[in-house]
Structures are given as structure tokens and as C-alpha cells.
Design a protein around this motif. Structure first.
Motif, short mmCIF file in Angstrom:
data_model
loop_
_atom_site.label_atom_id
_atom_site.label_comp_id
_atom_site.label_asym_id
_atom_site.label_seq_id
_atom_site.Cartn_x
_atom_site.Cartn_y
_atom_site.Cartn_z
N THR A 45 1.03 -1.06 0.00
CA THR A 45 0.04 0.15 0.00
C THR A 45 0.85 1.15 -0.03
OG1 THR A 45 -0.13 0.01 2.52
CG2 THR A 45 -1.84 -1.13 1.38
N GLN A 46 0.42 2.40 -0.49
CA GLN A 46 1.06 3.56 -0.59
C GLN A 46 1.77 3.94 0.74
OE1 GLN A 46 -1.15 6.58 -2.40
NE2 GLN A 46 -0.68 5.76 -4.62
N ASN A 47 1.04 3.71 1.85
CA ASN A 47 1.47 4.22 3.05
C ASN A 47 2.06 3.14 4.12
OD1 ASN A 47 0.55 7.10 2.89
ND2 ASN A 47 -1.32 5.92 2.49
N ARG A 130 0.89 3.75 11.00
CA ARG A 130 -0.20 3.04 10.27
C ARG A 130 -0.14 1.48 10.49
NH1 ARG A 130 -2.15 6.45 6.75
NH2 ARG A 130 -3.16 4.52 5.55
N ARG A 154 -4.15 1.82 14.98
CA ARG A 154 -5.46 2.42 14.74
C ARG A 154 -6.71 1.62 14.91
NH1 ARG A 154 -4.71 6.18 9.16
NH2 ARG A 154 -2.80 6.95 10.06
N ASN A 252 -9.79 -1.21 5.62
CA ASN A 252 -9.73 -0.15 4.50
C ASN A 252 -10.18 1.13 5.24
OD1 ASN A 252 -9.25 -1.96 2.53
ND2 ASN A 252 -11.19 -2.29 1.97
N GLU A 253 -11.23 1.25 6.15
CA GLU A 253 -11.52 2.50 6.86
C GLU A 253 -10.29 3.02 7.72
OE1 GLU A 253 -15.27 1.41 8.85
OE2 GLU A 253 -16.33 1.52 6.99
N PHE A 255 -7.07 2.68 7.38
CA PHE A 255 -6.06 3.21 6.52
C PHE A 255 -6.39 4.06 5.34
CE2 PHE A 255 -4.43 -0.70 8.47
CZ PHE A 255 -3.74 -0.08 9.52
N ALA A 256 -7.46 4.48 5.43
CA ALA A 256 -8.33 5.57 4.25
C ALA A 256 -7.25 6.58 4.06
CB ALA A 256 -9.75 5.82 4.40
N ARG A 257 -6.64 7.15 5.09
CA ARG A 257 -5.93 8.33 5.01
C ARG A 257 -4.86 8.35 5.98
NH1 ARG A 257 -10.28 12.95 7.28
NH2 ARG A 257 -10.82 11.69 9.49
#
Length: 257
Positions: A45-47, A130, A154, A252-253, A255-257
């Protein structure tokens, strides 16, 4: 060998070599050697989100390893924690009950072993801002201990985990989000304990969800648990698939941002 056949073979070989694989990781708690497993995402994932996996009461098993592998396919770094340590692995369910019971009672020691594993997840490349955790049975109890201690994650997902805590322990505000995936017919969780847990979540002002799965008992996500519900622990394919999808939505929620 024809060019097309050679190309296909080359692509297959490359995919096989590049596929993420579990790697054993030795780490320490003082003089106690611990043996976990780490895996990097196939397509990160990008993050660089990371997921800690806490196994059931027998320690690291095929189900925990497979979970880490499947999380890597979703783009997550994953680490399977060793709670018991080398030389202390249960040989049977009687041993497992004693070992798990010891850590449930001495929850600070359990939290400490979990923290050591989380540091290994970060060392493997996961972004420390994250992180999340998933756990099964005894490990499901463990991720709830992470939430109670406000680990820097999280959120946590407990699959058919023990929900109870000592009533003498104070209830603190819980910051990580909590998802509990629970077998509707689980005989090992008395209704009084379920209700007490739900009240704890309210008192802790937690962002929590609890999802029940029909006809599911304890260990419903583990294919090695058999299929006889009368034993109290059994695999339920539908509940396993649905709870995995609910976990994916939850992550998904997170790590949405």
C-alpha cells in the motif's frame, strides 16, 4: 523451446521468485528467545500499513501463518507474534490452557510480549503510524488487551476471542477502534461476559463493533478445527468468509488516509 513458451515460463518463474514469503524472525525478551514470522506485502500500500497477527492458544500455527500471507496479498506488512517463547510451546491443549491462562491473568506480561512483536513489525518496514492487529481465540483476547492499553495502533480485530477482564481492573478510555467477530453459538463466552464486555466498550467510549455469525461456535475461522459444532469449536466456512470481508472493510476504513 518456442519463444512464446519460453516467455511464459520466464514470467511464471519471475512471479514465483517475487512472491512474498514468510520469513522466520528470532528476537528476544531478555534471555528468552522468541520466534516470529514476518512477511512483506506483494504489492505494498502507498502508506506501508502493517498488521500484527496474534495466534490462538497453541501458539503459531498454520492458520496464523496463512493469515499473514493473505494480509500480504492485500498489501500489508504482517508479523506473526510468538507469545510463549522457545522451550515453552504447548504440547497439547492442556498445556495451552495453562499457558494462555497465565498470560490472561498476567495481562501486563502479555502486553509486553505483544509490544516486542509490534516492534518487529515496524523493523520489517511497516509505518509505525499506520498499524493494526488481528487475533484469534487467545490472540483475540490479546488484541483487546492492546486496545485496553491504548497501544499505538489504529484498530484491532478480535476473531472468536475471549472478551472478559478482571472486574477489579479500572476501565480506561479506549482510543483504537475495535471490531469483534463473534460466533453466535460460542459456548466458551457466557452471555454475562459478553454483556459486560459491551458495557466496558460503552464506558470506555470506544469506537467499537461486534458482529455475530449464525451457527458459528468457537474457532470458526480455523479450517483445522473440524466441523462438529457439538465440540464447541469448529470451522464455519460462511462465517470465516464473512468475517474476513468485515475485517477488510474495517482495515480499509482505518487506513483510508
Amino acid at each position: 523451446m518456442k519463444k512464446t513458451t519460453l516467455l511464459a515460463f520466464t514470467l511464471f518463474a519471475a512471479a514465483t521468485i517475487s512472491r512474498a514469503q514468510l520469513k522466520p524472525v528470532a528476537y528476544q525478551d531478555g534471555n528468552q528467545k522468541l520466534n516470529g514470522f514476518s512477511i512483506k506485502p506483494q504489492n505494498p500500500t502507498q502508506n506501508k500499513a502493517g498488521i500484527l497477527v496474534l495466534p490462538a492458544w497453541m501458539g503459531i500455527d498454520a492458520h496464523a501463518k496463512e493469515t499473514a500471507e493473505n494480509l500480504s496479498k492485500l498489501g500489508y506488512y504482517a508479523f506473526v507474534a510468538d507469545i510463549y517463547g522457545e522451550g515453552n510451546y504447548p504440547k497439547n491443549t492442556s498445556d495451552a490452557g495453562k499457558m494462555a491462562g497465565m498470560y490472561k491473568k498476567d495481562y501486563k506480561a502479555y502486553q509486553h510480549r505483544i509490544d516486542l512483536a509490534m516492534q518487529q513489525l515496524i523493523k520489517a518496514g511497516a509505518d509505525p503510524s499506520r498499524l493494526a492487529a488481528v487475533g484469534f481465540c487467545f490472540g483475540g483476547s490479546g488484541v483487546l488487551e492492546m486496545a485496553r492499553a491504548n497501544f499505538p495502533v489504529r484498530g484491532v480485530v478480535s476473531f472468536h476471542g475471549g472478551l472478559g477482564k478482571d472486574t477489579n481492573r479500572p476501565t480506561e478510555t479506549i482510543r483504537p477502534k475495535v471490531l469483534v467477530c463473534h460466533g453466535a453459538n460460542d459456548p466458551y463466552e457466557p452471555q454475562a461476559e459478553v454483556l459486560a464486555f459491551q458495557q466496558e466498550m460503552r464506558d470506555a467510549k470506544a469506537d467499537w463493533q461486534m458482529i455475530y455469525y449464525a451457527n458459528a461456535v468457537h474457532s470458526f475461522t480455523d479450517p483445522n478445527a473440524g466441523n462438529d459444532n457439538s465440540k464447541g469449536a469448529a470451522y464455519n466456512e460462511k462465517a470465516a468468509k464473512h468475517s474476513w470481508e468485515h475485517m477488510k472493510l474495517f482495515l480499509n476504513e482505518l487506513f483510508a488516509r
